[in-house]
Design a protein around this motif. Structure first.
Motif, PDB file in Angstrom:
ATOM      1  N   PRO A 157       0.803  -1.228   0.000  1.00  0.00           N
ATOM      2  CA  PRO A 157       0.000   0.000   0.000  1.00  0.00           C
ATOM      3  C   PRO A 157       0.836   1.278   0.000  1.00  0.00           C
ATOM      4  CG  PRO A 157      -0.093  -1.054   2.152  1.00  0.00           C
ATOM      5  CD  PRO A 157       0.618  -1.998   1.222  1.00  0.00           C
ATOM      6  N   ARG A 158       2.081   1.197   0.451  1.00  0.00           N
ATOM      7  CA  ARG A 158       2.940   2.396   0.439  1.00  0.00           C
ATOM      8  C   ARG A 158       3.297   2.818  -0.979  1.00  0.00           C
ATOM      9  NH1 ARG A 158       7.450  -0.015   4.181  1.00  0.00           N
ATOM     10  NH2 ARG A 158       6.887  -1.688   2.779  1.00  0.00           N
ATOM     11  N   TRP A 159       3.317   1.866  -1.902  1.00  0.00           N
ATOM     12  CA  TRP A 159       3.731   2.164  -3.279  1.00  0.00           C
ATOM     13  C   TRP A 159       2.624   1.879  -4.284  1.00  0.00           C
ATOM     14  CZ3 TRP A 159       7.697   4.777  -2.066  1.00  0.00           C
ATOM     15  CH2 TRP A 159       8.545   4.366  -1.043  1.00  0.00           C
ATOM     16  N   GLY A 160       1.414   1.667  -3.807  1.00  0.00           N
ATOM     17  CA  GLY A 160       0.301   1.313  -4.687  1.00  0.00           C
ATOM     18  C   GLY A 160      -0.110   2.443  -5.618  1.00  0.00           C
ATOM     19  N   GLU A 161      -0.582   2.066  -6.778  1.00  0.00           N
ATOM     20  CA  GLU A 161      -1.104   3.017  -7.773  1.00  0.00           C
ATOM     21  C   GLU A 161      -2.558   3.331  -7.433  1.00  0.00           C
ATOM     22  OE1 GLU A 161      -2.483   2.927 -12.442  1.00  0.00           O
ATOM     23  OE2 GLU A 161      -1.293   1.285 -11.647  1.00  0.00           O
ATOM     24  N   VAL A 162      -2.873   4.608  -7.309  1.00  0.00           N
ATOM     25  CA  VAL A 162      -4.238   5.006  -6.976  1.00  0.00           C
ATOM     26  C   VAL A 162      -5.148   4.717  -8.169  1.00  0.00           C
ATOM     27  CG1 VAL A 162      -5.762   6.925  -6.384  1.00  0.00           C
ATOM     28  CG2 VAL A 162      -3.496   6.781  -5.351  1.00  0.00           C
ATOM     29  N   VAL A 163      -6.165   3.901  -7.928  1.00  0.00           N
ATOM     30  CA  VAL A 163      -7.154   3.572  -8.952  1.00  0.00           C
ATOM     31  C   VAL A 163      -8.251   4.630  -8.958  1.00  0.00           C
ATOM     32  CG1 VAL A 163      -8.886   1.871  -9.652  1.00  0.00           C
ATOM     33  CG2 VAL A 163      -6.669   1.107  -8.793  1.00  0.00           C
ATOM     34  N   GLY A 164      -8.644   5.074  -7.756  1.00  0.00           N
ATOM     35  CA  GLY A 164      -9.669   6.098  -7.649  1.00  0.00           C
ATOM     36  C   GLY A 164     -10.150   6.260  -6.218  1.00  0.00           C
TER      37      GLY A 164
END
Length: 79
Positions: A53-60
């Motif tokens: 979650p620290r490097w996750g891509e924001v989906v929305g």
């Protein structure tokens, strides 16, 4: 005659498992891989694609946690 199903049908049928990491973070996965995380943030739910979650891509950002889960499940290449 082919018996293969389109990938969008397979994504809809995928079994999704949720695991609470902390009071504001939930991990969303299938039995064999992590799809992403949902973080509660200022009255909205942020869907983050990726195993960390620290490097996750924001989906929305979504008004409910359920919609954020669906966004991760429906993302292409999620299964």
């Amino acid at each position: 005659m082919s018996t293969t199903a389109p990938t969008d049908v397979l994504r809809r049928m995928a079994r999704v498992i949720t695991r609470t990491i902390s009071s504001d973070l939930v991990q969303v996965s299938t039995p064999d891989r992590v799809l992403g995380h949902v973080r509660a943030e200022q009255g909205t739910f942020v869907a983050l694609r990726g195993a960390d979650p620290r490097w996750g891509e924001v989906v929305g950002r979504y008004p409910s946690e359920g919609l954020a889960h669906e966004a991760l499940r429906q993302r292409k290449r999620s299964i």
